[in-house]
Every structure is written in C-alpha cells, then in structure tokens.
Design a protein around this motif. Structure first.
Motif, PDB file in Angstrom:
ATOM      1  N   SER A   4       0.826  -1.199   0.000  1.00  0.00           N
ATOM      2  CA  SER A   4       0.000   0.000   0.000  1.00  0.00           C
ATOM      3  C   SER A   4       0.867   1.258   0.000  1.00  0.00           C
ATOM      4  O   SER A   4       1.941   1.295   0.587  1.00  0.00           O
ATOM      5  CB  SER A   4      -0.927   0.007   1.217  1.00  0.00           C
ATOM      6  OG  SER A   4      -1.645   1.226   1.284  1.00  0.00           O
ATOM      7  N   SER A   5       0.371   2.305  -0.689  1.00  0.00           N
ATOM      8  CA  SER A   5       1.060   3.594  -0.703  1.00  0.00           C
ATOM      9  C   SER A   5       0.541   4.524   0.388  1.00  0.00           C
ATOM     10  O   SER A   5       1.016   5.645   0.521  1.00  0.00           O
ATOM     11  CB  SER A   5       0.881   4.260  -2.072  1.00  0.00           C
ATOM     12  OG  SER A   5      -0.501   4.451  -2.358  1.00  0.00           O
ATOM     13  N   ASN A   6      -0.434   4.054   1.158  1.00  0.00           N
ATOM     14  CA  ASN A   6      -1.015   4.859   2.231  1.00  0.00           C
ATOM     15  C   ASN A   6      -0.010   5.001   3.368  1.00  0.00           C
ATOM     16  O   ASN A   6       0.473   4.018   3.909  1.00  0.00           O
ATOM     17  CB  ASN A   6      -2.301   4.183   2.740  1.00  0.00           C
ATOM     18  CG  ASN A   6      -3.090   5.088   3.673  1.00  0.00           C
ATOM     19  OD1 ASN A   6      -2.523   5.877   4.427  1.00  0.00           O
ATOM     20  ND2 ASN A   6      -4.397   4.973   3.611  1.00  0.00           N
ATOM     21  N   ARG A   7       0.307   6.234   3.749  1.00  0.00           N
ATOM     22  CA  ARG A   7       1.326   6.472   4.781  1.00  0.00           C
ATOM     23  C   ARG A   7       0.901   5.919   6.134  1.00  0.00           C
ATOM     24  O   ARG A   7       1.733   5.583   6.979  1.00  0.00           O
ATOM     25  CB  ARG A   7       1.636   7.955   4.903  1.00  0.00           C
ATOM     26  CG  ARG A   7       0.481   8.816   5.367  1.00  0.00           C
ATOM     27  CD  ARG A   7       0.892  10.264   5.530  1.00  0.00           C
ATOM     28  NE  ARG A   7       1.943  10.403   6.517  1.00  0.00           N
ATOM     29  CZ  ARG A   7       2.405  11.585   6.921  1.00  0.00           C
ATOM     30  NH1 ARG A   7       1.923  12.698   6.391  1.00  0.00           N
ATOM     31  NH2 ARG A   7       3.352  11.656   7.833  1.00  0.00           N
ATOM     32  N   TYR A   8      -0.422   5.822   6.368  1.00  0.00           N
ATOM     33  CA  TYR A   8      -0.912   5.323   7.649  1.00  0.00           C
ATOM     34  C   TYR A   8      -0.707   3.818   7.792  1.00  0.00           C
ATOM     35  O   TYR A   8      -0.831   3.274   8.885  1.00  0.00           O
ATOM     36  CB  TYR A   8      -2.389   5.670   7.823  1.00  0.00           C
ATOM     37  CG  TYR A   8      -2.633   7.155   7.918  1.00  0.00           C
ATOM     38  CD1 TYR A   8      -2.273   7.867   9.058  1.00  0.00           C
ATOM     39  CD2 TYR A   8      -3.182   7.856   6.846  1.00  0.00           C
ATOM     40  CE1 TYR A   8      -2.475   9.243   9.137  1.00  0.00           C
ATOM     41  CE2 TYR A   8      -3.389   9.232   6.919  1.00  0.00           C
ATOM     42  CZ  TYR A   8      -3.030   9.916   8.067  1.00  0.00           C
ATOM     43  OH  TYR A   8      -3.223  11.270   8.142  1.00  0.00           O
ATOM     44  N   LEU A   9      -0.430   3.135   6.683  1.00  0.00           N
ATOM     45  CA  LEU A   9      -0.166   1.700   6.730  1.00  0.00           C
ATOM     46  C   LEU A   9       1.327   1.393   6.627  1.00  0.00           C
ATOM     47  O   LEU A   9       1.709   0.230   6.564  1.00  0.00           O
ATOM     48  CB  LEU A   9      -0.920   0.989   5.590  1.00  0.00           C
ATOM     49  CG  LEU A   9      -2.446   1.077   5.642  1.00  0.00           C
ATOM     50  CD1 LEU A   9      -3.057   0.348   4.449  1.00  0.00           C
ATOM     51  CD2 LEU A   9      -2.972   0.502   6.940  1.00  0.00           C
ATOM     52  N   ASN A  10       2.128   2.454   6.595  1.00  0.00           N
ATOM     53  CA  ASN A  10       3.577   2.273   6.509  1.00  0.00           C
ATOM     54  C   ASN A  10       4.163   2.308   7.919  1.00  0.00           C
ATOM     55  O   ASN A  10       4.127   3.353   8.579  1.00  0.00           O
ATOM     56  CB  ASN A  10       4.180   3.394   5.658  1.00  0.00           C
ATOM     57  CG  ASN A  10       5.689   3.238   5.501  1.00  0.00           C
ATOM     58  OD1 ASN A  10       6.284   2.280   5.979  1.00  0.00           O
ATOM     59  ND2 ASN A  10       6.309   4.195   4.830  1.00  0.00           N
TER      60      ASN A  10
END
Length: 228
Positions: A4-10
């Motif tokens: 995922s590119s979502n920062r909240y999942l990084n």
C-alpha cells in the motif's frame, strides 16, 4: 499493507527503522511458533478447547497460504494439505472427527515451520541484522510452554501471564473473558512496542540536535577563520 502507498499503513511512519526490522524478524518467529502450536494441539486437543483451536487453526492456515509462491506447482499441492479440513468441518457441522482430519495437514505444517525459519534467516542476513531476537523469542516461547504445564493454564491464559511478566506488569491473568484476555495482550505488547519507539525517537532527536549544534559551531569557526 506491504504494497500500500497509504502512509498510515507504513510502519516507518510510526516506528524507527531498526524497530521495524526487529518486528519483521519477530513476525517470522511468531509464525513458526504458531505452526508448531497448531501441530501440538492437533495431536493433544481436548473437547473443552476444540472450538477456539479450530478458529485458530483456520486463521493460521489462511496466513500460511499467503507465504507461498503461487507460481510454483509444488506449492499448489501444498495448499491442499494446508487446508484445515477437520477444523472447518467442526466449525461448520460440529463434526467430532476433527482430530483425525487435522492429521492430514500436519506434514504441511511441519514444512511451514521450516519455511518460516528459513525466511527469518534470509531476512536477517539480507539486512545484516543480528539474531539476538531469536534468543529472546526462544526464552518467551519456552516460558509460555512451561507456564501451561506448571501453572496448569490454557494457552491463552499462559500467553497473558508470560506477556505481563516479560513487560514487568506482574504475573497474573488480566481479563475474565476471551475477548478481554486478547485485548490485554494487545495492550501489553502494543504499549511495549510504542514505548520503545518513543525512547528511540527521543534519543535520536536529542543526538540530532546536539550534532546540528556542533555543525553550526564548526561553521562559525570556519567563517571566522576565513575573515581573519
């Protein structure tokens, strides 16, 4: 989450990189332990905990499927062995022959124990990491098994007790329901991980500020020297 590119999942948005590496190492060790526990309980389960074991067996089997490369033909055959036929039949139909059916995928689980360990070693070597976490995890896992035997506790209660003891929160079972005990485990380990991240982040911030101050002093000295 990994793709995922979502920062909240990084995870790197929340934790220092070193701690992310450690958690990824722990991930493979936890998988290895879960496969081992599934094998153990497939052979020794009792009627009182069959339902919870069946749910756990189904869940860990789904996770196992995600580890395998679907492009390889031998892995497609392995999928058939990983399917927890006995656990599914018990949850869906209340069948009492679960133990016999679960023996079908024990060889696959044994292979998955080795696969998870190999992935741990591969990740550790490719990122030039140490294996101290293996020793620490072994101590926790052995304590988990010993607690079950000497305290005569079920696996969930044993995990709660070991988690509390390891994180210095006592040596007791917190929670009277299944959901409450699972929640206490998440709170204990979540707090342990985040507290470590906070300490590491604060230390890095202090060191960075000290380093920047030193650079500014050095630049000022160079500038003053140039004027002379």
């Amino acid at each position: 989450m990994k793709n995922s590119s979502n920062r909240y999942l990084n995870p790197k948005e929340f934790l220092p990189e070193d701690e992310v590496h450690t958690l990824r190492q722990v991930f493979y060790l936890v998988l290895m332990s879960c496969f081992f526990i599934t094998i153990f309980y497939s052979l020794t389960f009792t009627e009182s905990d069959v339902f919870y074991f069946a749910i756990f067996d189904i869940f860990i089997s789904l996770v196992a499927v995600m580890l395998l490369d679907e492009s390889k033909f031998q892995n497609k055959i392995l999928w058939l062995l990983i399917v927890p036929y006995g656990s599914l039949s018990y949850v869906l139909f209340g069948s009492t022959i679960m133990g016999w059916l679960d023996l079908i995928h024990i060889p696959a689980l044994i292979y998955l124990v080795k696969l998870a360990y190999d992935k741990f070693i591969e990740y550790t070597r490719s990122n030039s990491l140490g294996i101290t976490i293996l020793l620490l995890f072994s101590i926790i896992f052995i304590s988990f098994l010993i607690t079950q035997i000497v305290e005569n506790k079920n696996p969930l209660d044993s995990l709660v007790m070991v988690s509390n003891a390891f994180t210095s929160n006592g040596y007791a079972v917190l929670g009277s329901s299944i959901a409450g005990k699972i929640n206490s485990i998440f709170l204990v380990w979540g707090g342990y991980i985040i507290s470590g991240a906070g300490t590491a982040t604060l230390t890095a911030a202090i060191l960075l500020r000290h380093f920047n101050a030193g650079i500014k002093r050095l630049e000022k000295i160079i500038e003053d020297g140039g004027k002379d």
